[in-house]
Design an enzyme around this catalytic site. Sequence first.
Site, short mmCIF file in Angstrom:
data_model
loop_
_atom_site.label_atom_id
_atom_site.label_comp_id
_atom_site.label_asym_id
_atom_site.label_seq_id
_atom_site.Cartn_x
_atom_site.Cartn_y
_atom_site.Cartn_z
N LYS A 69 0.80 -1.23 0.00
CA LYS A 69 0.00 0.00 0.00
C LYS A 69 0.84 1.28 0.00
O LYS A 69 0.44 2.29 -0.57
CB LYS A 69 -0.96 0.00 1.19
CG LYS A 69 -2.02 -1.08 1.08
CD LYS A 69 -2.88 -1.20 2.33
CE LYS A 69 -4.05 -0.28 2.27
NZ LYS A 69 -5.08 -0.64 3.26
N ASP A 106 -9.86 4.00 2.13
CA ASP A 106 -10.03 3.44 3.47
C ASP A 106 -10.71 4.43 4.41
O ASP A 106 -11.59 4.06 5.19
CB ASP A 106 -8.67 3.04 4.05
CG ASP A 106 -8.15 1.74 3.47
OD1 ASP A 106 -8.98 0.91 3.04
OD2 ASP A 106 -6.92 1.55 3.44
#
Length: 276
Positions: A69, A106
């Site tokens: 990520k 997110d």
Amino acid sequence: MSGHIPLAGVIGAPVAHSKSPALHGYWLKRYGIAGHYVHLHVEQADLEEVLRAMPKMGFVGANVTIPHKEHVLAIADIVTDRAALIGAANTLIFRADGKLHADNTDGYGFVENLRMNADWDPKAGPAVVLGAGGAARAVIASLLEVGVPEIRLSNRTRTRSEALRHEFGAKISVVEWVNAGDMMEGAKTVVNTTSLGMQGQPELKVPLDLLSSDAVVTDIVYTPLRTAFLEKAAERGCQTVDGLGMLLYQAAPGFERWFGQRPEVDEDTRNFILAS
């Protein structure tokens, strides 16, 4: 993509545990879309080569999970402001002009989960964030964006908390892990971003004696769905929100970009994932 069936997937190492293929597969079937979403185990050393090849194979995008990520930001041609702020991306779009676009949904998933599953006013008072890893970064950025007046942050390793305070600014205050229970006094939002309490992990043992019943308490862990931490908060009369909704809501923007349909996150979606 005329004549082409769009492909997407989740890239990680390991990645077999991910529920994303089940979720996206459910939506593809639900909306009658010709497309596929698959697990893609890719090692760090191969990441850039794989990402550059994927559009030629018919991929329109991908999700990125641990350990890629952060690394993917250095590979992407375009990085959104929120992905840059969080320091990680979880959603990639392979654009028609050949550019790789990196975003982070997110924080959106986290906020949407609270908005849809609790009577939550982020501006009502201080928030407590437990943990200072990648998930905490997304949570802190999104809490600041929706107007939380103060964030009390605690992590087992204080230096990581201090690094986030330095990065995100004056609204963050850092408390020693042994004193984390003291942060609960007057808090209106409490978030566990650590893996403590997850299946196979030690329990989260932060005392909740000072926690008021008008706080909204959430855990980004969703295995088990009801962690001991959430159960204790519920016993104190708090509204509690499990972490599964964050997984579902963070997936929706990517699905829309890749497959052209905004998917609905509802009880049927949730029940399907719980059963899968």
